[in-house]
Design an enzyme around this catalytic site. Structure first.
Site, mmCIF file in Angstrom:
data_model
loop_
_atom_site.group_PDB
_atom_site.id
_atom_site.type_symbol
_atom_site.label_atom_id
_atom_site.label_comp_id
_atom_site.label_asym_id
_atom_site.label_seq_id
_atom_site.Cartn_x
_atom_site.Cartn_y
_atom_site.Cartn_z
ATOM 1 N N HIS A 37 -32.871 -37.524 -86.490
ATOM 2 C CA HIS A 37 -31.604 -38.068 -87.011
ATOM 3 C C HIS A 37 -31.459 -37.458 -88.410
ATOM 4 C CE1 HIS A 37 -28.300 -40.604 -87.856
ATOM 5 N NE2 HIS A 37 -28.809 -41.791 -87.633
ATOM 6 N N ARG A 92 -22.816 -47.315 -88.449
ATOM 7 C CA ARG A 92 -22.838 -46.535 -89.682
ATOM 8 C C ARG A 92 -22.553 -45.054 -89.472
ATOM 9 N NH1 ARG A 92 -25.854 -50.964 -90.343
ATOM 10 N NH2 ARG A 92 -26.151 -50.541 -88.157
ATOM 11 N N THR A 93 -23.276 -44.446 -88.551
ATOM 12 C CA THR A 93 -23.198 -42.993 -88.402
ATOM 13 C C THR A 93 -21.812 -42.566 -87.915
ATOM 14 O OG1 THR A 93 -25.532 -43.105 -87.825
ATOM 15 C CG2 THR A 93 -24.442 -41.000 -87.484
ATOM 16 N N LYS A 136 -17.716 -41.965 -64.838
ATOM 17 C CA LYS A 136 -17.371 -41.623 -63.453
ATOM 18 C C LYS A 136 -18.359 -40.617 -62.879
ATOM 19 C CE LYS A 136 -12.463 -42.013 -64.648
ATOM 20 N NZ LYS A 136 -11.289 -41.175 -64.954
ATOM 21 N N ARG A 186 -24.273 -37.929 -80.706
ATOM 22 C CA ARG A 186 -25.427 -38.826 -80.587
ATOM 23 C C ARG A 186 -25.688 -39.034 -79.103
ATOM 24 N NH1 ARG A 186 -26.510 -44.498 -83.594
ATOM 25 N NH2 ARG A 186 -27.073 -42.979 -85.177
HETATM 26 N N1 CP Z 1 -28.728 -45.838 -89.275
HETATM 27 C C1 CP Z 1 -27.982 -45.621 -88.177
HETATM 28 O O1 CP Z 1 -28.044 -44.592 -87.510
HETATM 29 O O2 CP Z 1 -27.132 -46.665 -87.860
HETATM 30 P P1 CP Z 1 -26.110 -46.681 -86.637
HETATM 31 O O3 CP Z 1 -26.926 -46.729 -85.379
HETATM 32 O O4 CP Z 1 -25.277 -47.928 -86.828
HETATM 33 O O5 CP Z 1 -25.279 -45.431 -86.697
#
Ligand code: CP
Length: 314
Positions: A131, A53-54, A81, A103
Site C-alpha cells: 500500500h 480514506r484512500t 456479473k 485497490r
Molecule cells: N488506511 C487505509 O487504507 O484506509 P481505507 O481502507 O479506508 O482506504
C-alpha cells in the site's frame, strides 16, 4: 509506463523526492492548494475492495489537480456479473484513461492490470502485499513531526502478518535508515521479517521500549482464514495500546494508525484521541498531499514533462 506498484525497490532519493513533492502540496495554511496540472486528463479509480480514506483522498487529489476523476462503483459494476479482472482492465483501458488507481483484495492483481493497460497505474492496496501511498503519507507525517526518518526507533504493532501497510512501511523506513521493529503475537508475525531489516518482538513492553513512533494495525479478520482468531478482549489485554503501555516509549512518542481503527481492540480510545501524541488525523490530511504528488509525478511523461530518473519502470 512508470507505475507506483510498491515501495520495494525504490531508492532513498526517489522516496525523498516524492516526500518533498508532497510537502509542496501540504504547505500549512495552503493545504487546499489547487493546480491545473492534470487539466484535460482522465483519472479512473477502480476499488475492488472497501475504502474510506484512500478512495476519497485520491478523488480529492485528482480534482485539486484539475483531472476529470471517475470512481467506478464495483458493487454496481459488471464485475458482479462475472466479468474477469483482465476483461475489466481492458474495458477501462479502452476508454483511454491517463492514470488508473486500483485497490484489489488479491496480492499482485494491481501489477497484472498495470501490465495490460496503456497508462500509469497506482496501487491503492493489493491484498497483503503493498500500500505504497499509505507508507509515503506515514513517512511524511513522521518527517513533519520529528524532522527526519533516519535513526528513529519505530514500532509497527499488531496484525503484521496480514498487513500491506506494515509491508510497505518496512521497505520505506528501512530504506530511509530508521530502526524498525515488528511487534506481534507469534501467530501474526511474518516468517523471515528480519530479512527486511526489521527486529521482531512478541512482547509489547519490550517492543515499545524507548520508541519514537508507535504505529498500530487493525486485526484484519477478513484475511484470516480461521487460522488464529483471538477474542477481542484477549487481544486487547496483551497487544492493545494503552496509556500504561506507552509509558515505556520515548516521552515525545508519536502514535499512528492507518485506519480504520477498532477502538478497544488494538488501541484504547484515550490514546487514539490524545491530542498531543496522536497523529492519526494528520495522517489522513497528508494522504491528500501524497496522492497529489504521486498523480502529478507519474503523469509527467504523458504531459511531456521530464523529471530526473525513471523510478517506476517496474
Ligand atoms: N488506511 C487505509 O487504507 O484506509 P481505507 O481502507 O479506508 O482506504
Amino acid at each position: 509506463h512508470d507505475h507506483l506498484l510498491g515501495i520495494e525497490g525504490l531508492k532513498p532519493w526517489e522516496i525523498g523526492f516524492l516526500l518533498d513533492e508532497a510537502e509542496r502540496w501540504s504547505d500549512p495554511g495552503n493545504s487546499r492548494r489547487r493546480s491545473g496540472a492534470l487539466a484535460g486528463l482522465t483519472q479512473i479509480n477502480a476499488f475492488f475492495e472497501n475504502s474510506t480514506r484512500t478512495l476519497v483522498s485520491f478523488e480529492i487529489a485528482g480534482k485539486r489537480l484539475g483531472a476529470d476523476v471517475v470512481s467506478m462503483a464495483v458493487a454496481a459494476s459488471s464485475v458482479k456479473k462475472g466479468e474477469t479482472l483482465l476483461d475489466t482492465a481492458l474495458t477501462l483501458n479502452a476508454m483511454h484513461p491517463d492514470v488508473i488507481v486500483i485497490r484489489h483484495e488479491a496480492a499482485g492483481a494491481v501489477a497484472l492490470i498495470a501490465s495490460k493497460v496503456d497508462c500509469p497505474v497506482l496501487n491503492a492496496g493489493d491484498g497483503a502485499h503493498e500500500h505504497p501511498t499509505q507508507a509515503l503519507l506515514d513517512a511524511l507525517t513522521i518527517r513533519r513531526r520529528k524532522g527526519r526518518l533516519a535513526g528513529l526507533k519505530i514500532a509497527i504493532c499488531g496484525d503484521v502478518l496480514h498487513s500491506r501497510v506494515a509491508r510497505s512501511n518496512f521497505h520505506l523506513l528501512a530504506t530511509m535508515g530508521a530502526e524498525v521493529r515488528a511487534v506481534a503475537p507469534p501467530t501474526l508475525m511474518p516468517v523471515g521479517v528480519e530479512r527486511l531489516g526489521v527486529h521482531p518482538y512478541t512482547d509489547m513492553a519490550a517492543g515499545l521500549a524507548d520508541v519514537d513512533v508507535v504505529m498500530m494495525l487493525r486485526l484484519q479478520r477478513e484475511r484470516m482464514a480461521g487460522a488464529y482468531l483471538p477474542s477481542e478482549r484477549e487481544y486487547f489485554r496483551f497487544y492493545g495500546l494503552t496509556e500504561e503501555r506507552l509509558s515505556g516509549a520515548a516521552d515525545d512518542v508519536l502514535v499512528m494508525h492507518p485506519g480504520p481503527m477498532n477502538r478497544g481492540v488494538e488501541i484504547a480510545t484515550a490514546v487514539a484521541d490524545d491530542i498531543q501524541r496522536s497523529a492519526i488525523t494528520e495522517q489522513v490530511e497528508m494522504g491528500v498531499a501524497v496522492r497529489m504528488a504521486c498523480l502529478e509525478v507519474l503523469t509527467r511523461p504523458a504531459r511531456g514533462i521530464e523529471w530526473a530518473g525513471n523510478a517506476w519502470s517496474a
